[in-house]
Design a protein around this motif. Structure first.
Motif, short mmCIF file in Angstrom:
data_model
loop_
_atom_site.label_atom_id
_atom_site.label_comp_id
_atom_site.label_asym_id
_atom_site.label_seq_id
_atom_site.Cartn_x
_atom_site.Cartn_y
_atom_site.Cartn_z
N LEU A 33 2.19 -6.44 -6.20
CA LEU A 33 0.83 -6.21 -5.71
C LEU A 33 0.09 -7.51 -5.48
N TYR A 34 0.36 -8.52 -6.31
CA TYR A 34 -0.31 -9.81 -6.16
C TYR A 34 0.05 -10.49 -4.84
N ALA A 35 1.19 -10.09 -4.24
CA ALA A 35 1.64 -10.67 -2.97
C ALA A 35 1.34 -9.77 -1.79
N GLY A 36 0.66 -8.63 -2.04
CA GLY A 36 0.27 -7.75 -0.95
C GLY A 36 1.29 -6.70 -0.57
N ASP A 37 2.31 -6.47 -1.41
CA ASP A 37 3.28 -5.42 -1.11
C ASP A 37 2.61 -4.05 -1.07
N PRO A 38 3.03 -3.19 -0.17
CA PRO A 38 2.45 -1.84 -0.12
C PRO A 38 2.95 -0.99 -1.28
N LEU A 39 2.14 -0.04 -1.69
CA LEU A 39 2.54 0.90 -2.73
C LEU A 39 3.57 1.87 -2.16
N PRO A 40 4.51 2.33 -3.00
CA PRO A 40 5.53 3.27 -2.50
C PRO A 40 4.97 4.66 -2.28
N LEU A 41 5.77 5.49 -1.67
CA LEU A 41 5.42 6.90 -1.51
C LEU A 41 5.66 7.61 -2.84
N VAL A 42 4.75 8.48 -3.21
CA VAL A 42 4.88 9.18 -4.49
C VAL A 42 6.18 9.96 -4.55
N ASP A 43 6.56 10.62 -3.48
CA ASP A 43 7.76 11.45 -3.46
C ASP A 43 9.04 10.63 -3.62
N ALA A 44 8.96 9.32 -3.39
CA ALA A 44 10.16 8.48 -3.48
C ALA A 44 10.46 8.04 -4.91
N ILE A 45 9.56 8.34 -5.84
CA ILE A 45 9.63 7.79 -7.19
C ILE A 45 10.32 8.75 -8.15
N ASP A 46 11.33 8.25 -8.86
CA ASP A 46 11.92 8.97 -9.98
C ASP A 46 11.46 8.39 -11.32
N LEU A 47 11.04 7.12 -11.31
CA LEU A 47 10.50 6.45 -12.49
C LEU A 47 9.59 5.33 -12.02
N LEU A 48 8.39 5.26 -12.61
CA LEU A 48 7.45 4.19 -12.27
C LEU A 48 7.17 3.36 -13.51
N ILE A 49 7.37 2.05 -13.38
CA ILE A 49 7.06 1.09 -14.44
C ILE A 49 5.86 0.27 -13.97
N VAL A 50 4.79 0.24 -14.76
CA VAL A 50 3.58 -0.50 -14.41
C VAL A 50 3.45 -1.64 -15.42
N VAL A 71 -5.92 4.84 -7.74
CA VAL A 71 -5.80 6.10 -7.00
C VAL A 71 -4.34 6.54 -6.94
N PHE A 72 -3.47 5.58 -6.65
CA PHE A 72 -2.03 5.84 -6.57
C PHE A 72 -1.49 6.35 -7.91
N LEU A 73 -1.87 5.70 -9.01
CA LEU A 73 -1.39 6.12 -10.32
C LEU A 73 -1.83 7.54 -10.66
N ALA A 74 -3.05 7.87 -10.32
CA ALA A 74 -3.53 9.24 -10.54
C ALA A 74 -2.68 10.25 -9.77
N GLN A 75 -2.26 9.89 -8.56
CA GLN A 75 -1.42 10.78 -7.76
C GLN A 75 -0.03 10.93 -8.37
N VAL A 76 0.52 9.82 -8.85
CA VAL A 76 1.86 9.85 -9.47
C VAL A 76 1.84 10.69 -10.73
N ILE A 77 0.81 10.52 -11.54
CA ILE A 77 0.69 11.30 -12.79
C ILE A 77 0.50 12.79 -12.47
N ALA A 78 -0.32 13.09 -11.47
CA ALA A 78 -0.54 14.48 -11.09
C ALA A 78 0.74 15.14 -10.58
N ALA A 79 1.63 14.33 -10.00
CA ALA A 79 2.92 14.83 -9.51
C ALA A 79 3.95 14.95 -10.63
N GLU A 80 3.53 14.63 -11.85
CA GLU A 80 4.38 14.75 -13.05
C GLU A 80 5.63 13.89 -12.95
#
Length: 228
Positions: A33-50, A71-80
């Motif tokens: 994120l510090y280099a400007g990378d885009p956030l992934p799609l929620v549906d593409a995630i099987d495990l998220l490490i923050v 906002v993204f983290l809230a979406q990932v958590i809501a998607a369980e």
């Protein structure tokens, strides 16, 4: 398994998490994120490490990507989806659920014990006491619905569980020796006199056994969030 690692600073690396991911033969992607990378799609995630970072959750003016990340983290958590947040990562989880993040009464830097808190239900089981690595000056209120799993003398909210797939870690169980050396190198200005601030020599004198304990704890946490 498709694992995504959100990285907030180049010197805060996943440490022993990378070894676990390799053992799982995971397809690992970094989002710098510090280099400007885009956030992934929620549906593409099987495990998220923050991961952690030197900034505050509240520093949106200086780091505008923090707002989108919440906002993204809230979406990932809501998607369980399985999520593990470390230090800043745990605070971001708390913040995206509406909790307050603020300065702790004391910075906690170095190797200090955390103690498990008795809780009932289908929750992550932790050692009754274990010495872990810390590097933080802020803390947070538990987000609504979260269960406290561990505390330390300097900081009450050390580990929490939200639902069945989300673990927030104020401490740093991902730490390997290279992580500790990197933190000392880049954040040495924080190593001042304090009740819960160790010297660089104390931090870097950790034994192989201490790092092995952390690796086992981190693996236990990751195994738990991705369980079927």
């Amino acid at each position: 398994m498709r694992a995504y690692v959100l990285q907030h600073a180049p010197f805060e690396e996943p440490g022993n998490i990378l070894h676990w991911l390799q053992q799982q033969q995971a397809e690992t992607h970094y989002c710098r994120l510090y280099a400007g990378d885009p956030l992934p799609l929620v549906d593409a995630i099987d495990l998220l490490i923050v991961l952690g970072g030197p900034m505050s959750v509240n520093d949106e003016a200086d780091y505008p990507w923090l707002k989108a990340e919440k906002v993204f983290l809230a979406q990932v958590i809501a998607a369980e989806k399985p999520v593990v947040g470390i230090c800043l990562g745990a605070q971001l989880i708390a913040a995206c659920q509406g909790a307050r993040i603020y300065a702790n009464h004391s910075k906690e830097i170095g190797w200090f014990d955390i103690t498990a808190v008795s809780a009932t239900g289908d929750l992550l089981a932790l050692p009754s006491k274990i010495k872990v690595f810390h590097w933080h000056g802020e803390t947070f209120d538990l987000p609504p619905g979260a269960v406290l799993l561990a505390r330390s003398e300097a900081c009450t909210n050390q580990i929490f569980q939200l639902g069945q797939r989300v673990i927030g870690l104020q401490c740093h169980p991902e730490t390997i020796e290279e992580n500790a050396r990197s933190m000392v190198l880049h954040c040495a200005d924080e190593l001042v006199d304090g009740s819960f601030i160790q010297t660089a020599d104390e931090i870097l004198s950790a034994t192989d056994a201490q790092y092995q304990q952390l690796s086992q704890l981190m693996a236990q946490i990751l195994d738990y969030v991705v369980r079927k």
